[in-house]
Motif scaffolding. Structure first.
Motif, short mmCIF file in Angstrom:
data_model
loop_
_atom_site.label_atom_id
_atom_site.label_comp_id
_atom_site.label_asym_id
_atom_site.label_seq_id
_atom_site.Cartn_x
_atom_site.Cartn_y
_atom_site.Cartn_z
N LEU A 43 39.92 41.40 35.06
CA LEU A 43 39.25 40.43 35.91
C LEU A 43 38.97 41.13 37.23
O LEU A 43 39.80 41.90 37.71
N ALA A 44 37.82 40.90 37.79
CA ALA A 44 37.45 41.53 39.06
C ALA A 44 37.17 40.45 40.09
O ALA A 44 36.23 39.67 39.93
N ILE A 45 37.99 40.41 41.12
CA ILE A 45 37.80 39.39 42.16
C ILE A 45 36.38 39.48 42.72
O ILE A 45 35.69 38.48 42.85
N LEU A 46 35.95 40.70 43.04
CA LEU A 46 34.56 40.93 43.44
C LEU A 46 33.86 41.71 42.33
O LEU A 46 34.41 42.69 41.88
N LEU A 51 29.51 35.83 41.41
CA LEU A 51 28.60 35.71 40.26
C LEU A 51 29.07 34.72 39.19
O LEU A 51 28.25 34.06 38.57
N ARG A 52 30.39 34.66 38.97
CA ARG A 52 30.93 33.82 37.90
C ARG A 52 32.21 33.12 38.36
O ARG A 52 33.28 33.34 37.77
N PRO A 53 32.13 32.28 39.40
CA PRO A 53 33.36 31.68 39.93
C PRO A 53 34.13 30.82 38.92
O PRO A 53 35.35 30.89 38.84
N ARG A 54 33.42 30.02 38.12
CA ARG A 54 34.10 29.18 37.13
C ARG A 54 34.81 30.01 36.08
O ARG A 54 35.94 29.74 35.70
N SER A 59 39.69 32.14 33.83
CA SER A 59 40.43 33.32 33.37
C SER A 59 41.75 33.48 34.10
O SER A 59 42.75 33.92 33.50
N LEU A 60 41.79 33.15 35.38
CA LEU A 60 43.04 33.25 36.14
C LEU A 60 44.07 32.25 35.64
O LEU A 60 45.27 32.50 35.71
#
Length: 179
Positions: A43-46, A51-54, A59-60
């Motif tokens: 997972l990449a915070i940035l 781009l894909r906040p939801r 995923s978190l």
């Protein structure tokens, strides 16, 4: 006690990974001799928060650790910046390497003193995942000449060629499918 510990860095997400059967086979061969840890695409915070906040939030909240078999584990780490973007800045790559190493050591409470550690990558742009741990043996499975893919711009070709050459120099063991 594990005698062998293999960390496999998946180059595509586990759900769609065509190498799954290979990883299952590795775990079966290593049955009582060791452990296979597949590091899923992180997972990449940035840029995911933009781009894909939801998808990032979902995923978190999901389980990022799955024990598939007694000695095959899938783990999805969290990185600060997407690893392919971080390649452009050494300090960002260093931050991602530090975060990845810390998460693996913390989550799995691994003591590599008693085990032989191997890391395995397929994509040369994952070379920053090599040599994170002291004493590891890094394996590069060169399944293709990535810089020769059709449709690449000259800049993309040069970039991939750079990472191919760098990975070959860094790897302790290299598997190839042809000359």
């Amino acid at each position: 006690m594990c005698n062998l510990f293999l960390i496999v860095y998946c180059h595509i997400r586990w759900q769609s990974n065509y190498c799954k059967e290979f990883y299952y086979a590795l775990a079966k061969v290593m049955d009582n001799k060791g452990q296979v840890l597949c590091i899923d695409r992180p997972l990449a915070i940035l840029p995911d928060i933009i781009l894909r906040p939801r998808e990032l939030i979902r995923s978190l909240l999901e389980k990022r650790f799955i024990k598939v078999t007694p000695n095959l584990i899938i783990y999805k780490p969290i990185l600060f910046l997407h690893d392919q973007i971080a390649l452009s800045r050494k300090v960002l790559t260093g931050l991602n390497r530090w975060l990845l190493r810390r998460q693996i050591l913390k989550r799995f409470d691994i003591s590599f003193n008693d085990s032989k550690l191997f890391t395995y990558i397929i994509e040369p742009q994952q070379s920053d995942y090599m040599k994170i741990f002291d004493g590891e043996v890094s394996i590069y499975d060169c399944i293709a000449e990535w810089s020769s893919y059709p449709g690449l711009t000259e800049k993309e070709r040069e970039n991939r060629s750079f990472f191919e050459n760098r990975t070959v120099k860094m790897a302790d063991v290299i598997f190839t499918v042809s000359k």
